[in-house]
Scaffold this motif. Structure first.
Motif, PDB file in Angstrom:
ATOM      1  N   GLY A   1       0.839  -1.203   0.000  1.00  0.00           N
ATOM      2  CA  GLY A   1       0.000   0.000   0.000  1.00  0.00           C
ATOM      3  C   GLY A   1       0.869   1.246   0.000  1.00  0.00           C
ATOM      4  N   GLU A   2       0.246   2.364  -0.375  1.00  0.00           N
ATOM      5  CA  GLU A   2       0.951   3.648  -0.401  1.00  0.00           C
ATOM      6  C   GLU A   2       0.308   4.615   0.588  1.00  0.00           C
ATOM      7  OE1 GLU A   2       1.636   3.174  -5.233  1.00  0.00           O
ATOM      8  OE2 GLU A   2       0.990   5.107  -4.420  1.00  0.00           O
ATOM      9  N   LEU A   3       1.086   5.579   1.054  1.00  0.00           N
ATOM     10  CA  LEU A   3       0.561   6.579   1.995  1.00  0.00           C
ATOM     11  C   LEU A   3      -0.483   7.447   1.289  1.00  0.00           C
ATOM     12  CD1 LEU A   3       3.883   7.747   3.709  1.00  0.00           C
ATOM     13  CD2 LEU A   3       2.178   6.152   4.591  1.00  0.00           C
ATOM     14  N   VAL A   4      -1.588   7.674   1.959  1.00  0.00           N
ATOM     15  CA  VAL A   4      -2.584   8.624   1.419  1.00  0.00           C
ATOM     16  C   VAL A   4      -1.933  10.002   1.368  1.00  0.00           C
ATOM     17  CG1 VAL A   4      -4.808   9.739   1.868  1.00  0.00           C
ATOM     18  CG2 VAL A   4      -4.528   7.266   2.276  1.00  0.00           C
ATOM     19  N   ASP A   5      -1.263  10.353   2.473  1.00  0.00           N
ATOM     20  CA  ASP A   5      -0.529  11.634   2.571  1.00  0.00           C
ATOM     21  C   ASP A   5       0.960  11.291   2.658  1.00  0.00           C
ATOM     22  OD1 ASP A   5      -0.264  14.214   5.197  1.00  0.00           O
ATOM     23  OD2 ASP A   5       0.844  13.866   3.307  1.00  0.00           O
ATOM     24  N   SER A   6       1.695  11.575   1.599  1.00  0.00           N
ATOM     25  CA  SER A   6       3.113  11.161   1.534  1.00  0.00           C
ATOM     26  C   SER A   6       3.959  11.799   2.640  1.00  0.00           C
ATOM     27  CB  SER A   6       3.707  11.529   0.163  1.00  0.00           C
ATOM     28  OG  SER A   6       3.666  12.943   0.018  1.00  0.00           O
ATOM     29  N   GLN A   7       3.408  12.854   3.264  1.00  0.00           N
ATOM     30  CA  GLN A   7       4.174  13.520   4.333  1.00  0.00           C
ATOM     31  C   GLN A   7       3.846  12.966   5.724  1.00  0.00           C
ATOM     32  OE1 GLN A   7       6.606  15.583   3.324  1.00  0.00           O
ATOM     33  NE2 GLN A   7       5.809  14.889   1.341  1.00  0.00           N
ATOM     34  N   GLN A   8       2.848  12.056   5.812  1.00  0.00           N
ATOM     35  CA  GLN A   8       2.444  11.557   7.131  1.00  0.00           C
ATOM     36  C   GLN A   8       3.581  10.760   7.761  1.00  0.00           C
ATOM     37  OE1 GLN A   8      -0.956   8.906   7.286  1.00  0.00           O
ATOM     38  NE2 GLN A   8      -1.165   9.107   9.489  1.00  0.00           N
TER      39      GLN A   8
END
Ligand SMILES: CC(C)CCOP(=O)(O)OP(=O)(O)O
Ligand SMILES: [Mg+2]
Ligand SMILES: [Mg+2]
Ligand SMILES: [Mg+2]
Length: 149
Positions: free
Chosen positions: A95-102
């Motif tokens: 899976g990938e982060l919804v918010d890449s900065q989280q």
């Protein structure tokens, strides 16, 4: 019929949380694979889809929200060196982060020493949790996986 030498196999779900060319790993504090580095993940619970379990376990353990969740591979791991014999089939999802900065949080410090990002193919922390070691031994990469269920 060979007598059983341990409890019936259970199902685990391990999640490659992908950020660029890195994956999230944490050192386990657990009766299973203590002090080994593992992906976030956990037991498949009654009625859950693989995707739902991946999303739930990642949220429970790291606080991260993930999307684009897909099946990548599966392992069949028998743990004979643990305090008691165990047998797990592990479904691996990506899976990938919804918010890449989280940023990941160590939500369950009693189960994990903390999370960090690692390149998959170099300088991986050691020792790896057995199901993950199984994947490394067979040359698996979550970045090129195209296995389908
Ligand atoms: C042992 C493993 C393959 C499956 C269970 O993983 P886990 O010990 O992280 O389980 P939980 O996160 O559900 O506590
Ligand atoms: Mg968990
Ligand atoms: Mg877990
Ligand atoms: Mg769980």
């Amino acid at each position: 019929m060979e007598e059983s030498r341990g409890p019936p196999p259970r199902v685990g779900v391990g999640v490659f949380v992908i950020k660029g060319n890195k994956v999230l790993l944490g050192r386990r504090r657990s009766s299973i694979g203590d002090s080994t580095y593992a992906l976030p993940g956990g037991h498949l619970e009654f009625g859950e889809s693989f995707e739902d379990c991946a999303m739930r376990e990642v949220k429970e353990e790291t606080g991260l929200d993930i999307e684009k969740i897909e099946f990548v591979t599966i392992t069949n791991s028998v743990f004979l060196e643990e305090p008691k014999p165990l047998h797990y089939v592990t479904i691996f999802m990506r899976g990938e982060l919804v918010d890449s900065q989280q940023l990941p949080q160590n939500v369950e410090p009693e189960k994990c020493d903390g999370w960090d990002w690692y390149n998959w193919d170099e300088n991986m922390p050691k020792p790896l949790f057995k199901p993950l070691e199984n994947l490394v031994q067979r040359g698996f990469s979550p970045f090129s996986a195209d296995e389908k269920l």
